[in-house]
Design a protein around this motif. Structure first.
Motif, mmCIF file in Angstrom:
data_model
loop_
_atom_site.group_PDB
_atom_site.id
_atom_site.type_symbol
_atom_site.label_atom_id
_atom_site.label_comp_id
_atom_site.label_asym_id
_atom_site.label_seq_id
_atom_site.Cartn_x
_atom_site.Cartn_y
_atom_site.Cartn_z
ATOM 1 N N ARG A 71 0.866 -1.280 -0.309
ATOM 2 C CA ARG A 71 -0.319 -0.221 -0.032
ATOM 3 C C ARG A 71 1.136 1.733 -0.146
ATOM 4 O O ARG A 71 0.500 2.624 0.621
ATOM 5 N N HIS A 72 2.053 1.003 -0.312
ATOM 6 C CA HIS A 72 2.836 2.352 -0.688
ATOM 7 C C HIS A 72 3.430 2.642 0.877
ATOM 8 O O HIS A 72 3.766 4.269 1.210
ATOM 9 N N PHE A 73 4.191 2.459 1.935
ATOM 10 C CA PHE A 73 4.088 2.785 3.051
ATOM 11 C C PHE A 73 4.883 2.115 3.292
ATOM 12 O O PHE A 73 5.807 1.627 2.581
ATOM 13 N N ASP A 74 6.280 3.035 3.107
ATOM 14 C CA ASP A 74 8.232 2.623 4.198
ATOM 15 C C ASP A 74 7.604 1.177 5.348
ATOM 16 O O ASP A 74 6.881 2.427 6.473
ATOM 17 N N ALA A 75 7.433 0.611 6.045
ATOM 18 C CA ALA A 75 7.487 -0.280 7.031
ATOM 19 C C ALA A 75 8.636 -0.767 7.029
ATOM 20 O O ALA A 75 9.244 -1.616 6.946
ATOM 21 N N TYR A 76 8.526 -1.160 8.529
ATOM 22 C CA TYR A 76 9.540 -1.940 8.887
ATOM 23 C C TYR A 76 8.804 -2.676 10.484
ATOM 24 O O TYR A 76 7.998 -2.284 11.220
ATOM 25 N N TYR A 77 9.758 -3.666 10.516
ATOM 26 C CA TYR A 77 9.619 -4.754 11.612
ATOM 27 C C TYR A 77 11.156 -4.714 12.603
ATOM 28 O O TYR A 77 11.215 -5.008 12.667
ATOM 29 N N VAL A 78 10.075 -4.251 14.245
ATOM 30 C CA VAL A 78 11.557 -4.390 15.511
ATOM 31 C C VAL A 78 10.829 -5.166 15.616
ATOM 32 O O VAL A 78 9.451 -5.292 16.299
ATOM 33 N N GLN A 79 12.476 -5.758 16.999
ATOM 34 C CA GLN A 79 11.589 -6.358 18.271
ATOM 35 C C GLN A 79 11.374 -5.768 19.423
ATOM 36 O O GLN A 79 10.415 -6.503 20.352
ATOM 37 N N SER A 80 12.007 -4.238 19.798
ATOM 38 C CA SER A 80 11.753 -4.052 20.736
ATOM 39 C C SER A 80 11.760 -2.574 20.784
ATOM 40 O O SER A 80 12.148 -1.985 19.724
ATOM 41 N N SER A 81 11.421 -1.844 22.188
ATOM 42 C CA SER A 81 11.276 -0.430 21.743
ATOM 43 C C SER A 81 13.173 0.654 21.504
ATOM 44 O O SER A 81 12.387 1.363 20.893
ATOM 45 N N GLU A 82 13.915 -0.385 22.166
ATOM 46 C CA GLU A 82 14.910 0.552 21.545
ATOM 47 C C GLU A 82 15.419 0.092 20.403
ATOM 48 O O GLU A 82 15.743 1.343 19.757
ATOM 49 N N PRO A 94 1.941 10.987 -0.881
ATOM 50 C CA PRO A 94 2.997 10.014 -1.502
ATOM 51 C C PRO A 94 3.461 8.910 -1.427
ATOM 52 O O PRO A 94 3.590 8.201 -0.051
ATOM 53 N N ALA A 95 3.503 7.824 -2.023
ATOM 54 C CA ALA A 95 4.973 6.616 -1.661
ATOM 55 C C ALA A 95 5.723 6.894 -1.067
ATOM 56 O O ALA A 95 6.539 7.086 -1.547
ATOM 57 N N GLY A 96 5.792 6.628 0.514
ATOM 58 C CA GLY A 96 6.479 6.533 1.567
ATOM 59 C C GLY A 96 6.267 7.647 2.109
ATOM 60 O O GLY A 96 7.301 8.176 2.879
ATOM 61 N N LYS A 97 5.444 8.628 1.826
ATOM 62 C CA LYS A 97 5.615 9.487 3.081
ATOM 63 C C LYS A 97 5.329 8.894 4.431
ATOM 64 O O LYS A 97 5.586 9.948 5.001
ATOM 65 N N ILE A 98 5.046 8.358 4.361
ATOM 66 C CA ILE A 98 4.458 7.418 5.372
ATOM 67 C C ILE A 98 5.114 6.283 6.531
ATOM 68 O O ILE A 98 5.296 5.210 5.636
ATOM 69 N N LYS A 99 6.041 6.503 7.460
ATOM 70 C CA LYS A 99 6.690 5.265 7.917
ATOM 71 C C LYS A 99 6.272 4.728 8.653
ATOM 72 O O LYS A 99 6.105 5.000 9.598
#
Length: 216
Positions: free
Chosen positions: A26-37, A201-206
Motif C-alpha cells: 500500500r506504498h507505506f515504508d514499513a519496518y518490523y523491530v522486536q523492541s522499543s529500543e 505520496p509513496a513512502g511519505k508515511i513510515k
C-alpha cells in the motif's frame, strides 16, 4: 507466565513481518523491530537532525522516549504542551501541520495494511493525511486487528473509552461506564475517524511495528 510471553513473542515475530509486507503493498515504508529500543534507534535514523518535528498525543512515542531523544539531539520541535494558553496551544497544533516530520502512533492497523485512527481534535489525523513532509508512525503489535471491520470496532469500543477515561473532566458515556454509546457529546474523543488505505505520496508515511504491547 514466562511461556505466555514467549508465545506472544513468537506470534508477533511471525505476524509482524507479514503486516509489514502488506503495508509496503500500500506504498507505506514499513519496518518490523522486536523492541522499543530498536524502534527508537530506527525512528531517529529516519528523521533528519535538521527536521522540524511535531506530534500529537501518543503514549507509544512517549514510552519509547522519542520526543526526548529528538529534543536532546537538537531537532527543532513544535510542542503544544509548552503553550501557556489555550489559544497558543491551538496555534502550535496548527503550525505542527506544516512541520518536516510528524511523529505519532496509530489506533489500529488491519492485517492487510490499512491504518485506522480516531481523534477528538483532528490534528493527528489531519497530519497523517496532508501537510508534513513525512509521518513516522511507531505502533506496538497490540494495535494489529484481523481486518478493517475489527480495527474500526476496536478503536470505537476499546480504544476510545480508554482515551476518554484518561482525560480529567470528560463526561462522555464511555468515560463514565466504559461502553461506547455512539454519543455526540462535545467531549467526544471520536469526532474524526480516518482510514488510511495507502500512503500518498509513496513512502511519505513510515510505519515501525514493534514486537511489544505499546499504548492503548
Amino acid at each position: 507466565m514466562r511461556n505466555i510471553y514467549v508465545e506472544k513473542d513468537i506470534k508477533y515475530d511471525k505476524l509482524g513481518p507479514m503486516v509489514v509486507e502488506n503495508l509496503k503493498k500500500r506504498h507505506f515504508d514499513a519496518y518490523y523491530v522486536q523492541s522499543s529500543e530498536d524502534a527508537l534507534k530506527l525512528a531517529l535514523e529516519l528523521i533528519s537532525e535538521s527536521d522540524v518535528v511535531s506530534w500529537g498525543g501518543s503514549m507509544t512515542i512517549t514510552s519509547i522516549g522519542l520526543q526526548k531523544a529528538l529534543t536532546a539531539r537538537g531537532n527543532p520541535v513544535i510542542d503544544r504542551d509548552t503553550a501557556s494558553s489555550t489559544e497558543e496551544r491551538v496555534e502550535l497544533m496548527r503550525k505542527g501541520l506544516l512541520c518536516d516530520t510528524f511523529i505519532s502512533s496509530v489506533n489500529a492497523i488491519s492485517e492487510d495494511g490499512q491504518i485506522v485512527n480516531i481523534d477528538g481534535n483532528g490534528n493527528r489525523v489531519a497530519a497523517m493525511i496532508y501537510g508534513p513532509k513525512q509521518v513516522v508512525v511507531v505502533a506496538g503489535m497490540n494495535k494489529i486487528a484481523k481486518d478493517l471491520d475489527v480495527a474500526i470496532s476496536k478503536v470505537r469500543t476499546e480504544t476510545a473509552p480508554m482515551r476518554a477515561q484518561s482525560f480529567p473532566g470528560v463526561k462522555t458515556p464511555c468515560a463514565i461506564n466504559g461502553s461506547c454509546s455512539d454519543c455526540t457529546s462535545v467531549d467526544s474523543v471520536c469526532a474524526y475517524l480516518s482510514i488510511t488505505r495507502i500512503s500518498r505520496p509513496a513512502g511519505k508515511i513510515k510505519v515501525i511495528l514493534v514486537g511489544e504491547d505499546l499504548g492503548m
